[in-house]
Scaffold this active site. Structure first.
Site, mmCIF file in Angstrom:
data_model
loop_
_atom_site.group_PDB
_atom_site.id
_atom_site.type_symbol
_atom_site.label_atom_id
_atom_site.label_comp_id
_atom_site.label_asym_id
_atom_site.label_seq_id
_atom_site.Cartn_x
_atom_site.Cartn_y
_atom_site.Cartn_z
ATOM 1 N N THR A 33 -18.976 -46.810 -11.738
ATOM 2 C CA THR A 33 -19.967 -47.454 -12.247
ATOM 3 C C THR A 33 -19.741 -48.477 -12.639
ATOM 4 O OG1 THR A 33 -20.432 -46.888 -14.439
ATOM 5 C CG2 THR A 33 -20.900 -45.873 -13.166
ATOM 6 N N GLY A 34 -21.096 -50.219 -12.482
ATOM 7 C CA GLY A 34 -21.289 -50.839 -13.306
ATOM 8 C C GLY A 34 -19.380 -52.132 -13.171
ATOM 9 N N LYS A 136 -18.986 -29.491 -22.169
ATOM 10 C CA LYS A 136 -19.597 -27.455 -21.621
ATOM 11 C C LYS A 136 -18.942 -26.960 -20.725
ATOM 12 C CE LYS A 136 -24.022 -24.828 -20.390
ATOM 13 N NZ LYS A 136 -25.472 -24.593 -20.373
ATOM 14 N N HIS A 275 -5.042 -44.100 -63.843
ATOM 15 C CA HIS A 275 -6.474 -42.978 -63.571
ATOM 16 C C HIS A 275 -7.609 -43.183 -63.959
ATOM 17 C CE1 HIS A 275 -2.156 -40.307 -64.531
ATOM 18 N NE2 HIS A 275 -1.975 -41.437 -65.343
ATOM 19 N N GLU A 327 2.501 -49.055 -58.769
ATOM 20 C CA GLU A 327 2.507 -48.313 -57.424
ATOM 21 C C GLU A 327 1.728 -49.311 -56.069
ATOM 22 O OE1 GLU A 327 2.727 -45.656 -56.409
ATOM 23 O OE2 GLU A 327 3.554 -44.306 -58.807
ATOM 24 N N ARG A 437 -19.021 -41.604 -78.529
ATOM 25 C CA ARG A 437 -19.387 -43.373 -78.732
ATOM 26 C C ARG A 437 -18.077 -43.909 -79.835
ATOM 27 N NH1 ARG A 437 -21.263 -46.098 -74.607
ATOM 28 N NH2 ARG A 437 -22.347 -44.654 -74.397
ATOM 29 N N ASP A 467 -22.852 -45.796 -86.545
ATOM 30 C CA ASP A 467 -21.208 -45.863 -86.707
ATOM 31 C C ASP A 467 -20.304 -46.097 -86.492
ATOM 32 O OD1 ASP A 467 -22.063 -43.811 -85.065
ATOM 33 O OD2 ASP A 467 -21.323 -42.383 -85.293
#
Length: 513
Positions: A33-34, A136, A275, A327, A437, A467
């Site tokens: 096509t096209g 299909k 980490h 790393e 905390r 604290d």
């Protein structure tokens, strides 16, 4: 099965001519096509134009060309006596191979300033219909949706070895292709003018497999890495690996954490992550100095860590990095001599992310839970002098305020409960992931040691009690930044005033679970 007739209609024409020539040499007639037909004829490859098959011209500016019984009858017919008889009666020739990739919808909507009209015109109709029809009927028809499959398909045709397992594999790819295409369209249209804070009724997103990983967080877990092809901008998923060992699951997590953190800063900066928490962060006039100061913040944790930069890496910075085992490193780019230095480390993973021009187009932060998905905006909130409120008798000096804002940008990227100690735009201590905390504060202050005297402290959430501030007083902290909002704020403010500590409230919490 044998392949005698192929229908080819593709937007992505990479590898097309070589593939088509191989088909012709194998005795296959090509219908097209096209633009595809024009490209093949221009290369001297014989083509039967689609209108010669349908007996009907392309109409509506090419919107209708393959939606015709002569096409879909040829694709959907099973090679049974009854179906073949009907094809013969209707003068329809079977189509044994369908090669189609769809209009570039994703590429179109990714362009800045694209209009709705442009997006709509790049929604393919005939292509998905042919692909689904061929998939299909995979027992009798081969369907190819990716140029990467051309060589395997051509090899199978040439050898006459087209077994059902191969056909079914191609059909699976075809249905995945059309499903993801429809998902991209739905996601784009759903997102049009969608107000912030609203979410679609059905979450649809398409991710492409980048690589299967050796294992996940632990060796007994299988894992893979996928990327969202619609996302543009500098990020770990769009980065190119230039050198080193294959990335692991944990590498990718840590690289993402480091790179997203370093994007917070305009000045030349380095972030070292271990980490999934930053253990070293610093900004400086020279990138090499920023890296050295980030490393000095926690040399023990930096060993075997991930490093991210927000400016291209030069040779001086590369030489400093090569002094220890790392790393991976990610940066917008690398000077040639810097890359040569870094490549002396055979296993060092080197990633190039491209220029930092602002946030990526990825809007949502996703967290998987068992049986569900949590979706939220990325935390792109920032504290600045216009939004902060000095709540103590003493206001911070300009140097203290600069450090406070620097520290709050770091704390955003530390697992809650999060406390960060900073001096001269250099992280001295980090308390991460603790259940209360005050314990996080003790960890951060203990790591900072004597360096805490005259330094500043940032907290990702308010102080439920005084604290935490009392720990800061004992360590010699001079200024504190926190969201505020506790019913006991007055107690913390009183402690700060008693010890001439400047304290600033941002009104913005930065939990990171």
């Amino acid at each position: 099965m044998t392949v005698q007739r192929a229908l080819i209609s593709v937007s992505d024409k990479s590898g097309l001519q070589e593939f088509a020539r191989g088909l012709v040499q194998a005795g296959v007639e090509i219908v097209s096509t096209g633009g595809t037909a024009k490209a093949l004829r221009g290369a001297g490859i014989p083509v039967t134009y689609i209108t010669d098959v349908t007996g009907f011209p392309e109409i509506l500016d090419g919107r209708v060309k393959t939606l015709h019984p002569s096409v879909h009858g040829g694709i959907l017919a099973m090679r049974t006596e009854g179906h073949l008889k009907q094809l013969h009666e209707q003068n329809i020739t079977p189509i044994d191979l369908v090669v189609v990739n769809l209009y570039p919808f994703r590429e179109t909507v990714a362009k800045p300033g694209v209009t709705l009209e442009e997006a709509i015109e790049n929604i393919d109709i005939g292509g998905p219909t042919m692909v689904r029809a061929a998939a299909k009927n995979y027992r009798y028809v081969l369907v190819v949706v990716s140029p990467q499959r051309y060589s395997a398909v051509l090899n199978a045709i040439q050898k006459g070895d087209i077994n059902e397992q191969f056909r079914l594999a191609l059909a699976k790819e075809a249905f995945a292709h059309t499903a993801s295409y429809d998902t991209a369209i739905s996601a784009y249209l759903t997102g049009l003018d969608q107000p912030t804070g609203t979410f679609p009724a059905v979450w649809e997103k398409k991710y492409e497999l980048v690589q299967t990983l050796r294992y996940g967080e632990n060796p007994h877990q299988q894992a893979a890495f996928y990327r969202d092809p619609s996302v543009t901008g500098a990020c770990v998923a769009n980065a190119v690996q230039l050198h080193g060992k294959e990335l692991s699951y944990n590498n990718i997590l840590d690289i993402n954490a480091a790179f997203e953190a370093v994007k917070e800063y305009a000045a030349a900066s380095a972030v070292i992550v271990k980490h999934n928490n930053p253990c070293g962060v610093s900004s400086a006039a020279r990138l090499a100095d920023a890296y050295v100061m980030a490393y000095e913040g926690d040399p023990v944790s930096a060993y075997g860590g991930i490093v991210a930069f927000n400016t291209p890496v030069d040779a001086d910075t590369a030489r400093e990095m090569n002094k220890i085992f790392l790393e991976a490193v990610i940066a917008p780019d690398y000077a040639d001599d810097a890359l040569a230095i870094l490549k002396q480390k055979e296993n060092l993973r080197i990633l190039k992310a491209g220029p930092l021009t602002g946030p990526t187009t990825d809007r949502f932060d996703l967290r998987k839970v068992n049986g569900g998905l949590l979706v939220q905006d990325f935390d792109r909130g920032v504290a600045d002098t216009e939004k902060t409120k000095v709540v103590t008798k003493r206001a911070p000096s300009q140097a203290e305020m600069d450090d406070l804002l620097f520290a709050m940008a770091v704390v955003k990227h530390v697992k809650s409960n999060a406390i960060v100690v900073v001096k001269d735009k250099k992280v001295l201590g980090v308390g991460a992931g603790q259940m209360n905390r005050v314990t996080s504060a003790r960890i951060a202050l203990g790591q900072a040691g004597d360096g805490a005297r005259g330094a500043v402290l940032a907290s990702d959430a308010f102080f439920p009690f005084s604290d935490t501030l009392e720990e800061a007083v004992a360590a010699g902290i001079s200024a504190v930044i926190q969201p505020g909002g506790s019913v006991r704020d007055d107690a913390s403010i009183a402690v700060a005033d008693e010890h001439d500590i400047a304290m600033v409230f941002t009104g913005m919490r930065h939990f990171r679970h």
